[in-house]
Design a protein around this motif. Structure first.
Motif, PDB file in Angstrom:
ATOM      1  N   LEU A  81       0.473  -1.513   0.094  1.00  0.00           N
ATOM      2  CA  LEU A  81       0.648  -0.047  -0.075  1.00  0.00           C
ATOM      3  C   LEU A  81       0.761   0.935  -0.544  1.00  0.00           C
ATOM      4  O   LEU A  81       1.045   2.082  -1.045  1.00  0.00           O
ATOM      5  CB  LEU A  81      -0.878  -0.145   1.073  1.00  0.00           C
ATOM      6  N   ILE A  82       2.158   1.541   0.662  1.00  0.00           N
ATOM      7  CA  ILE A  82       2.651   2.157   1.256  1.00  0.00           C
ATOM      8  C   ILE A  82       4.479   1.740   0.391  1.00  0.00           C
ATOM      9  O   ILE A  82       4.233   1.449   1.797  1.00  0.00           O
ATOM     10  CB  ILE A  82       2.406   3.249   2.250  1.00  0.00           C
ATOM     11  N   ASP A  83       4.700   2.302  -0.071  1.00  0.00           N
ATOM     12  CA  ASP A  83       5.901   2.735  -0.387  1.00  0.00           C
ATOM     13  C   ASP A  83       6.990   3.334   0.044  1.00  0.00           C
ATOM     14  O   ASP A  83       6.121   4.665   0.045  1.00  0.00           O
ATOM     15  CB  ASP A  83       6.960   2.650  -1.447  1.00  0.00           C
ATOM     16  N   VAL A  84       7.801   3.280   1.357  1.00  0.00           N
ATOM     17  CA  VAL A  84       9.016   3.958   2.232  1.00  0.00           C
ATOM     18  C   VAL A  84      10.252   4.234   1.955  1.00  0.00           C
ATOM     19  O   VAL A  84      10.298   3.129   1.125  1.00  0.00           O
ATOM     20  CB  VAL A  84       9.260   3.467   3.592  1.00  0.00           C
ATOM     21  N   TYR A  85      10.789   4.809   1.334  1.00  0.00           N
ATOM     22  CA  TYR A  85      11.698   5.497   0.467  1.00  0.00           C
ATOM     23  C   TYR A  85      12.267   5.862   1.060  1.00  0.00           C
ATOM     24  O   TYR A  85      12.631   6.650   2.769  1.00  0.00           O
ATOM     25  CB  TYR A  85      11.678   6.378  -0.514  1.00  0.00           C
ATOM     26  N   ALA A  86      14.087   5.701   1.527  1.00  0.00           N
ATOM     27  CA  ALA A  86      14.946   5.923   2.897  1.00  0.00           C
ATOM     28  C   ALA A  86      16.324   6.001   2.203  1.00  0.00           C
ATOM     29  O   ALA A  86      16.752   5.401   1.469  1.00  0.00           O
ATOM     30  CB  ALA A  86      14.802   5.161   3.655  1.00  0.00           C
ATOM     31  N   VAL A  87      17.639   6.865   2.748  1.00  0.00           N
ATOM     32  CA  VAL A  87      18.500   6.652   2.276  1.00  0.00           C
ATOM     33  C   VAL A  87      19.159   5.966   2.711  1.00  0.00           C
ATOM     34  O   VAL A  87      19.166   6.136   4.565  1.00  0.00           O
ATOM     35  CB  VAL A  87      18.575   8.175   2.458  1.00  0.00           C
ATOM     36  N   GLU A 104       2.110   6.696  -2.262  1.00  0.00           N
ATOM     37  CA  GLU A 104       1.422   6.152  -1.852  1.00  0.00           C
ATOM     38  C   GLU A 104       0.469   6.067  -2.683  1.00  0.00           C
ATOM     39  O   GLU A 104       0.228   7.030  -3.615  1.00  0.00           O
ATOM     40  CB  GLU A 104       0.017   6.965  -0.282  1.00  0.00           C
ATOM     41  N   ALA A 105      -0.528   5.196  -2.901  1.00  0.00           N
ATOM     42  CA  ALA A 105      -1.731   4.990  -4.880  1.00  0.00           C
ATOM     43  C   ALA A 105      -0.545   5.425  -5.435  1.00  0.00           C
ATOM     44  O   ALA A 105      -1.473   6.804  -5.994  1.00  0.00           O
ATOM     45  CB  ALA A 105      -2.685   6.135  -3.922  1.00  0.00           C
ATOM     46  N   GLY A 106       0.168   5.208  -5.824  1.00  0.00           N
ATOM     47  CA  GLY A 106       1.274   5.596  -6.946  1.00  0.00           C
ATOM     48  C   GLY A 106       1.738   6.853  -7.522  1.00  0.00           C
ATOM     49  O   GLY A 106       2.252   7.266  -8.082  1.00  0.00           O
ATOM     50  N   CYS A 107       1.587   7.336  -6.639  1.00  0.00           N
ATOM     51  CA  CYS A 107       2.166   9.215  -5.928  1.00  0.00           C
ATOM     52  C   CYS A 107       3.124   9.622  -5.057  1.00  0.00           C
ATOM     53  O   CYS A 107       3.227   9.213  -4.074  1.00  0.00           O
ATOM     54  CB  CYS A 107       0.574  10.150  -5.575  1.00  0.00           C
ATOM     55  N   LEU A 108       3.803  10.168  -5.441  1.00  0.00           N
ATOM     56  CA  LEU A 108       5.594   9.854  -5.126  1.00  0.00           C
ATOM     57  C   LEU A 108       5.493  11.293  -4.097  1.00  0.00           C
ATOM     58  O   LEU A 108       5.116  12.605  -4.388  1.00  0.00           O
ATOM     59  CB  LEU A 108       6.697   9.804  -6.105  1.00  0.00           C
ATOM     60  N   ARG A 141      15.979   7.935 -10.402  1.00  0.00           N
ATOM     61  CA  ARG A 141      15.789   9.381 -11.275  1.00  0.00           C
ATOM     62  C   ARG A 141      14.475  10.311 -10.910  1.00  0.00           C
ATOM     63  O   ARG A 141      14.023  11.233 -11.285  1.00  0.00           O
ATOM     64  CB  ARG A 141      15.963   8.565 -12.482  1.00  0.00           C
ATOM     65  N   GLU A 142      13.592   9.248 -10.825  1.00  0.00           N
ATOM     66  CA  GLU A 142      11.815   9.947 -10.928  1.00  0.00           C
ATOM     67  C   GLU A 142      12.103  10.326  -9.156  1.00  0.00           C
ATOM     68  O   GLU A 142      11.457  11.631  -9.073  1.00  0.00           O
ATOM     69  CB  GLU A 142      10.878   8.152 -10.815  1.00  0.00           C
ATOM     70  N   PHE A 143      12.493   9.534  -8.443  1.00  0.00           N
ATOM     71  CA  PHE A 143      12.390  10.336  -7.266  1.00  0.00           C
ATOM     72  C   PHE A 143      13.264  11.731  -6.831  1.00  0.00           C
ATOM     73  O   PHE A 143      13.143  12.671  -6.027  1.00  0.00           O
ATOM     74  CB  PHE A 143      12.948   9.128  -5.746  1.00  0.00           C
ATOM     75  N   SER A 144      14.687  11.187  -7.742  1.00  0.00           N
ATOM     76  CA  SER A 144      15.337  12.308  -7.454  1.00  0.00           C
ATOM     77  C   SER A 144      14.916  13.739  -8.261  1.00  0.00           C
ATOM     78  O   SER A 144      15.924  14.790  -8.452  1.00  0.00           O
ATOM     79  CB  SER A 144      16.855  12.558  -7.537  1.00  0.00           C
TER      80      SER A 144
END
Lengths: 545, 195
Positions: B39-45, B97-101, B125-128
């Motif tokens: 459902l939710i992807d969490v991005y981390a560095v 969340e729901a495809g939205c970054l 690339r998308e994230f940055s």
């Protein structure tokens, strides 16, 4: 912030400003500071309307004053690129001049003067050719244009010659900056569009038949380009013959045509005292119409003494006046009694819509110039005045507008004499009588302030004397900004134009003049082409049945 | 299919700790990883990594006196790979969340035992594309300095872009704005990322 690339023309955003001071624009980091030039046009997209303005200053700013003390290592291109536009940035000072609405009504009305400022962070772009055309109007076939804005070779700046000729105008600039070229162009424009008839007092014989460019190249002048619309009058017959100019009329002036007022004009040039300058009025009362000749014929100390006694003048004053006036005798065009009436001749031509260029030939000394210009103008002025009044009374068409061009204008319009002479009167009030002046001068500070303030359109090439700049810019909105622009003009082919004939101040690169192409642009046709065209017309008329 | 590198073993809203499946197999310092429940992807560095004994009381001892090469130690003591583990810590910088970054903290922390993946270049690339996450990195209290972390993260991300230099310039400009007036930190970062 994002990685999106800015639009091509975008320069930056508005960060502060006011109506009186103009707006400050922070340059985007992608815009090169050194690419910004004062005098260039920008548009600012506000929320409701677009603003059209001119860059009047470019400055460098830092976010943190400490950066100026310990500058970053800009020898590294990466750091230099990062720092540009973030820690350090360029700032433009823009003076919005006009607003362009986007709805149909405001497009019809055209650009309007600015009464507000664009909102914070409005985007600022370099003005496109379309924007500039919207402001200065498109030039259609046969219309006159004076030049192109800076860095816009394609766009032509049009002068509203109808507006121009309604008021007196001025062409200023240091010696050698192209005043003569500009004036020649202006006169041609007026001829091309038939906006008015011209009377040019051509001190150096540059406007009539041909002139010389700075490089010494011969260029065609009015008569060659508009043979049917221009007549060349000459004061110096011999000189005209030597230059192979066929003058339409040789001007001679009789002593009886010179009036005391003409001498007042010469007081500075002839170095007359106040008392000596006033004496001619008494002499005229004493001698009547032939006063000058009679006075010059009074010879010998005793006779002068007698005359002085009878006039109640100082003997020394009269003697000095006589000595100075003696110089007039050396002018060959002055004769006891003129065989023909020059004023009448000039008016005849002007009435037919033919412009008159009066070439002075070798008589380039300023006394001759002032004397003749003043004398002729005064009488032409009187005629125009009478005709206009009659036309108004009888409800007829007003006389054709007349533009009188004078050089070295400060000699005619200096504060001491501007109130007394005919040129001062024309500059101040002759608009009503359809007579206006085109004054050409290199020392505008020497011209009476009141006259300067009445000039409708001022065209000025480079000036660098503070007083001259001040006097040219008197009463203009945004004077301090224009001052910066004016002092930064190139010495050649650039001029700042402001006033009634243009919607806003504009710096132009004056159009090229002197090549065959340029003559053609102004409506000149070679004889061969004229002949071919005539033959074609004949053929079309009669057909080949 | 993104590369599965480990599993979350400890999590809070602003960061999580994960254990790698491979010994010494931690993702690079500053790289972008993600974990999620679908459902939710969490991005981390990744901001820290460590290899330790699985039992806190038992320290590894030196074993290689008679070995010729380092690998020989592990070959002679195959149990070692099981007694040691590599863990890494990552700072949460956004979520999807729901495809939205989004470049801010997620509503829930990552789940324990959630799989952790190394982000593919496309995703990096998308994230940055937005630099809003830099604020989170600069404000974090991490063992290595924030400047090191930001510089490493940008260097890593730049590899995913077609024109790394343009990317770094834009990013650095953002850093200049974020570090308003902190010339020392700014210089430190600029020196670490200059191409």
């Amino acid at each position: 912030m994002s990685l999106e690339q800015p639009k091509d023309n975008r320069l930056g955003i508005v960060v502060s400003g006011s109506v009186t001071r103009g707006v400050e624009v922070k340059l985007d980091s992608s815009s090169l500071v050194e690419g910004m030039v004062v005098g260039r046009y920008v548009t600012i997209q506000g929320e409701r309307q677009r603003f059209f303005g001119m860059i009047t200053d470019v400055s460098l700013e830092v976010i943190d004053p400490r950066l100026a003390i310990t500058p970053p290592d800009v020898s590294d291109p990466f750091i230099a690129e990062v720092v540009a536009g973030t820690s350090t940035y360029g700032k433009l000072h823009v003076r919005p001049m006009l607003t362009i609405g986007s709805d149909a009504m405001s497009i019809l009305e055209g650009p309007q003067p600015v009464k507000t400022v664009p909102a914070h962070f409005s985007a600022v772009e370099l003005a496109s050719q379309q924007d500039v055309e919207q402001v200065f109007g498109q030039v259609s076939e046969g219309q006159f244009w004076i030049g192109t804005p800076l860095d816009m070779i394609e766009t032509k700046v049009r002068l509203d010659l109808g507006e121009l000729t309604k008021r007196s105008n001025g062409v200023f600039g240091k010696s050698g900056t192209g005043k003569t070229f500009l004036t020649r162009l202006l006169l041609m424009g007026i001829l091309q569009e038939g906006a008015a008839a011209n009377l040019v007092f051509d001190m150096h014989s540059e406007y009539g038949w041909e002139g010389y460019s700075e490089g010494g190249r011969k260029v065609k002048a009015l008569k060659q380009l508009f043979p049917t619309k221009v007549a060349v009058f000459a004061l110096d017959e011999e000189n005209a013959r030597r230059r192979q100019v066929s003058a339409d009329f040789i001007v001679k002036i009789g002593y009886d045509e010179i009036e005391p007022e003409d001498i007042v004009m010469l007081s500075e040039t002839l170095n007359l005292t106040e008392a000596a300058a006033q004496a001619p009025y008494r002499l005229a009362r004493h001698f009547g119409g032939q006063w000058l000749e009679s006075f010059l014929n009074v010879e010998g100390r005793e006779e002068v003494g007698e005359l002085a006694a009878s006039l109640g003048e100082h003997e020394a004053t009269l003697a000095a006046l006589r000595r100075r006036l003696e110089t007039l005798r050396r002018l060959p065009f002055l004769v006891a009694h003129a065989p023909d009436n020059s004023v009448k001749r000039i008016l005849e031509y002007l009435d037919r819509g033919i412009s008159v260029v009066l070439e002075f030939g070798r008589h380039t000394d300023i006394a001759a110039y002032i004397l003749v210009a003043n004398l002729l103008t005064r009488r032409i002025h009187a005629q125009y005045r009478e005709r206009t009044e009659r036309a108004m009374g009888e409800d007829r068409a007003l006389p054709r507008p007349l533009v009188i061009t004078i050089e070295e204008a400060h000699k005619f319009l200096s504060p001491e004499i501007a109130r007394q002479t005919i040129f001062g009167t024309i500059a101040r009030e002759m608009r009503k009588y359809n007579v206006t002046l085109l004054v050409i001068d290199q020392r505008p500070s020497g011209i009476d302030e009141e006259v300067m303030s009445q000039l409708g359109t001022k065209i000025t090439c480079l000036l660098d004397n503070e007083r001259d700049i001040d006097s040219v810019l008197t009463g203009v909105v945004g004077k301090s900004e224009l001052k910066a622009v004016l002092a930064k003009l190139d010495t050649k082919q650039q001029a700042l134009i402001f006033g009634h004939a243009v919607p806003m101040p504009v710096v132009v690169r004056t159009r090229e003049y002197g090549s065959a192409e340029s003559y053609k642009d102004l409506g000149f046709r070679e004889a061969a082409e004229l002949k071919r065209r005539a033959e074609q017309d004949i053929e079309e008329l009669w057909g080949e049945s | 299919m993104p590369f599965k590198i480990g599993e979350v073993v400890q999590a809070s809203t602003s960061q999580f700790q994960a254990e790698c499946y491979e010994l010494h197999g931690s993702p690079p310092f500053g790289s972008l990883v993600k974990t999620g429940d679908g459902l939710i992807d969490v991005y981390a560095v990744v901001y820290n990594a460590a290899t330790t004994s699985i039992e806190p009381g038992r320290h590894p001892i030196a074993r290689g006196r008679d070995e010729m090469a380092e690998e020989d130690i592990y070959r002679s003591n195959p149990q070692l790979a099981k007694l040691l583990r590599t863990e890494f810590e990552a700072l949460v910088v956004g979520h999807r969340e729901a495809g939205c970054l989004r470049h801010y903290l997620p509503p829930q922390p990552a789940r324990i035992h959630g799989f952790v993946y190394v982000c593919e270049p496309d995703e990096v690339r998308e994230f940055s594309r937005s630099f809003d996450f830099l604020r989170l990195l600069l404000d974090a209290r991490v063992p290595a300095s924030a400047e090191e972390l930001v510089a490493a993260c940008l260097r890593q991300a730049s590899q995913a872009h077609q024109d790394p230099r343009t990317f770094l310039v834009s990013a650095a400009k953002e850093v200049v704005i974020l570090l308003n007036g902190q010339l020392d930190s700014l210089n430190a970062i600029l020196r670490r990322i200059k191409a």
